[in-house]
Write an enzyme that holds these catalytic residues in place. Structure first.
Site, PDB file in Angstrom:
ATOM      1  N   LYS A  76       0.820  -1.214   0.000  1.00 22.54           N
ATOM      2  CA  LYS A  76       0.000   0.000   0.000  1.00 22.54           C
ATOM      3  C   LYS A  76       0.852   1.262   0.000  1.00 22.54           C
ATOM      4  O   LYS A  76       0.518   2.236  -0.663  1.00 22.54           O
ATOM      5  CB  LYS A  76      -0.938   0.002   1.212  1.00 22.54           C
ATOM      6  CG  LYS A  76      -2.057  -1.020   1.085  1.00 22.54           C
ATOM      7  CD  LYS A  76      -3.050  -0.898   2.214  1.00 22.54           C
ATOM      8  CE  LYS A  76      -4.191  -1.891   1.982  1.00 22.54           C
ATOM      9  NZ  LYS A  76      -5.302  -1.671   2.903  1.00 22.54           N
ATOM     10  N   LYS A 127      -4.833  -9.669  -6.558  1.00 21.94           N
ATOM     11  CA  LYS A 127      -6.134  -9.805  -5.918  1.00 21.94           C
ATOM     12  C   LYS A 127      -7.049  -8.650  -6.309  1.00 21.94           C
ATOM     13  O   LYS A 127      -6.591  -7.535  -6.551  1.00 21.94           O
ATOM     14  CB  LYS A 127      -5.988  -9.874  -4.396  1.00 21.94           C
ATOM     15  CG  LYS A 127      -5.661  -8.562  -3.707  1.00 21.94           C
ATOM     16  CD  LYS A 127      -6.088  -8.590  -2.229  1.00 21.94           C
ATOM     17  CE  LYS A 127      -6.151  -7.167  -1.692  1.00 21.94           C
ATOM     18  NZ  LYS A 127      -6.944  -6.972  -0.508  1.00 21.94           N
ATOM     19  N   LYS A 157     -10.121  -2.977  -3.357  1.00 31.01           N
ATOM     20  CA  LYS A 157     -10.769  -1.663  -3.342  1.00 31.01           C
ATOM     21  C   LYS A 157      -9.845  -0.606  -3.910  1.00 31.01           C
ATOM     22  O   LYS A 157     -10.283   0.351  -4.520  1.00 31.01           O
ATOM     23  CB  LYS A 157     -11.107  -1.266  -1.903  1.00 31.01           C
ATOM     24  CG  LYS A 157     -12.247  -2.050  -1.320  1.00 31.01           C
ATOM     25  CD  LYS A 157     -12.765  -1.379  -0.043  1.00 31.01           C
ATOM     26  CE  LYS A 157     -13.874  -2.216   0.549  1.00 31.01           C
ATOM     27  NZ  LYS A 157     -13.511  -2.758   1.871  1.00 31.01           N
TER      28      LYS A 157
HETATM   29  P1  ATP Z   1      -7.779  -2.480   0.417  1.00 33.96           P
HETATM   30  O1  ATP Z   1      -7.190  -2.942  -0.874  1.00 33.96           O
HETATM   31  O2  ATP Z   1      -7.989  -1.005   0.508  1.00 33.96           O
HETATM   32  O3  ATP Z   1      -7.122  -3.083   1.630  1.00 33.96           O
HETATM   33  P2  ATP Z   1      -9.699  -4.559   0.360  1.00 33.96           P
HETATM   34  O4  ATP Z   1     -10.247  -4.753  -0.985  1.00 33.96           O
HETATM   35  O5  ATP Z   1      -8.588  -5.476   0.820  1.00 33.96           O
HETATM   36  O6  ATP Z   1      -9.263  -3.056   0.444  1.00 33.96           O
HETATM   37  P3  ATP Z   1     -10.743  -4.681   3.043  1.00 33.96           P
HETATM   38  O7  ATP Z   1     -11.841  -3.895   3.636  1.00 33.96           O
HETATM   39  O8  ATP Z   1      -9.330  -4.359   3.433  1.00 33.96           O
HETATM   40  O9  ATP Z   1     -10.867  -4.595   1.453  1.00 33.96           O
HETATM   41  O10 ATP Z   1     -10.965  -6.224   3.303  1.00 33.96           O
HETATM   42  C1  ATP Z   1     -12.162  -6.785   3.860  1.00 33.96           C
HETATM   43  C2  ATP Z   1     -12.067  -8.291   3.788  1.00 33.96           C
HETATM   44  O11 ATP Z   1     -12.111  -8.724   2.431  1.00 33.96           O
HETATM   45  C3  ATP Z   1     -10.769  -8.871   4.367  1.00 33.96           C
HETATM   46  O12 ATP Z   1     -11.088 -10.022   5.118  1.00 33.96           O
HETATM   47  C4  ATP Z   1      -9.967  -9.240   3.153  1.00 33.96           C
HETATM   48  O13 ATP Z   1      -9.084 -10.326   3.417  1.00 33.96           O
HETATM   49  C5  ATP Z   1     -11.066  -9.656   2.190  1.00 33.96           C
HETATM   50  N1  ATP Z   1     -10.641  -9.508   0.799  1.00 33.96           N
HETATM   51  C6  ATP Z   1     -10.249  -8.363   0.209  1.00 33.96           C
HETATM   52  N2  ATP Z   1      -9.947  -8.580  -1.079  1.00 33.96           N
HETATM   53  C7  ATP Z   1     -10.149  -9.905  -1.310  1.00 33.96           C
HETATM   54  C8  ATP Z   1     -10.017 -10.750  -2.457  1.00 33.96           C
HETATM   55  N3  ATP Z   1      -9.609 -10.269  -3.624  1.00 33.96           N
HETATM   56  N4  ATP Z   1     -10.316 -12.071  -2.333  1.00 33.96           N
HETATM   57  C9  ATP Z   1     -10.729 -12.581  -1.159  1.00 33.96           C
HETATM   58  N5  ATP Z   1     -10.870 -11.837  -0.033  1.00 33.96           N
HETATM   59  C10 ATP Z   1     -10.593 -10.512  -0.106  1.00 33.96           C
HETATM   60 MG    MG Z   2      -7.458  -4.953   2.629  1.00 29.67          MG
END
Ligand code: ATP
Ligand code: MG
Length: 337
Positions: A112, A200, A203
């Site tokens: 990040k 992956k 967000k």
């Molecule tokens: P950021 O990239 O800003 O960290 P994020 O997409 O990882 O955002 P979070 O709110 O940090 O979203 O994660 C919430 C949950 O979703 C966590 O348990 C994380 O492990 C899960 N998660 C996030 N992206 C994935 C993915 N691509 N596949 C499976 N689980 C995911």
């Molecule tokens: Mg995350």
């Protein structure tokens, strides 16, 4: 009942398909078998610059999506992290127990901060895994349902819990902290970006083309499925090494419909990628349409939503305050009279 805790950030307005399949879907199932605590982690959301009005709206929007996904406030405790001040309080204590080098090894931080540039990276982003440690330990969670990207943070949580217990329990009848396990469902632990099946879905993705947001118009997402990156072969087969793009589509399809992957392979024998993508776009639309409707209904009644969150915070605080009191005592703080 064993206890689970997990959280989701209200950074972007909409959850994406990775959040749902990797995490929230498990949360819904676990509320039937576990004493479940789930929160919208707004303290984590300010580790990157935020617009205050957007953060407020997105926090309620996150709660509405969690309810729409199937969380039931009668079966679980749903709350907003900043409503429970013990998170920040225990976070500080855990900061003081963490080595600087140890924190520097967190790969989520490295990813990040690299994306943001060193000048714009805050100390809060650096220590956010340690706040997450506090989030988990406050509730004495046995298991933490998360996606694969969080495995290292759960390891850190275990290390710090053991370190604290080892240093401060001193023959106490009960350990200060329960040592939690990661609860990661292998099949959906990592949902990949539709345009780049090597990374992956996130967000904070660099391009929105491979990111399926649950609250987007279903037509927009259907297009993304139809233009998903696959490979130059034509056979529909689950093989994450040779066919990461196709495998990702099969995982999503299988999970949304409750069909086994081998059954899908059989069904699509001799058919092209186009057929798979078109059908998946339809499957997704059918699933997401009622989800979006329910989310909107929760948003349309902000008073009920806020009162669900207030009740959740009250239940959460009762547990969190007890843990924090033990911690404050064991580290040697004088009790307030
Ligand atoms: P950021 O990239 O800003 O960290 P994020 O997409 O990882 O955002 P979070 O709110 O940090 O979203 O994660 C919430 C949950 O979703 C966590 O348990 C994380 O492990 C899960 N998660 C996030 N992206 C994935 C993915 N691509 N596949 C499976 N689980 C995911
Ligand atoms: Mg995350």
């Amino acid at each position: 009942r064993p206890r689970v805790l997990s959280g989701i950030q209200p950074t972007a307005g909409s959850f994406h398909l990775g959040n749902y399949l990797g995490a929230v879907r498990q949360w819904v199932a676990l509320q039937e078998t576990h004493d479940a605590f789930y929160m919208v982690v707004d303290l984590h959301a300010i580790t990157v610059p935020q617009d205050p009005a957007e953060l407020r709206a997105n926090t309620r929007l996150a709660a509405a999506q969690l309810l729409a996904a199937g969380l039931d406030p009668e079966r679980c405790t749903l709350f907003v992290q900043s409503h429970v001040p013990e998170h920040a309080q225990l976070g500080w204590v855990m900061n003081c127990l963490t080595g600087f080098g140890e924190a520097s090894r967190m790969t989520q931080f490295k990813d990040k901060s690299a994306k943001q540039g060193a000048d714009r990276t805050t100390v809060g982003l650096f220590t956010y895994p340690i706040l997450q440690v506090a989030d988990i330990l406050l509730y004495q969670a046995d298991a933490v349902p998360v996606g694969e990207d969080q495995r290292q943070h759960i390891e850190l949580t275990r290390d710090l819990a053991e370190r604290f217990n080892g240093r401060f329990d001193q023959g106490a009848a009960r350990p200060t902290f329960t040592i939690p396990d990661a609860y990661i469902v292998r099949e959906t632990a990592k949902i990949y970006d539709l345009q780049d099946p090597a990374v992956k879905m996130s967000k904070s993705a660099s391009s929105p083309k491979g990111l399926v947001n649950l609250l987007d118009e279903p037509k927009t997402s259907a297009k993304k499925f139809k233009s998903a990156v696959t490979d130059t072969d034509t056979v529909i087969r689950y093989d994450t090494e040779a066919k990461p793009g196709v495998s990702n589509l099969l995982t999503i399809y299988a999970t949304l419909t409750g069909t086994a992957v081998p059954e899908l392979e059989r069904r699509y024998e001799g058919k092209g990628y186009g057929a798979l993508k078109t059908d998946l776009a339809e499957v997704f639309t059918e699933w997401v349409t009622p989800f979006r409707q329910r989310t909107q209904e929760y948003l349309d009644d902000p008073e009920s939503l806020d009162s669900v969150l207030a009740k959740g915070a009250e239940k959460a605080r009762a547990v969190a305050a007890e843990t924090l009191a033990t911690v404050y005592d064991r580290v040697g703080f004088v009790p307030a009279k």
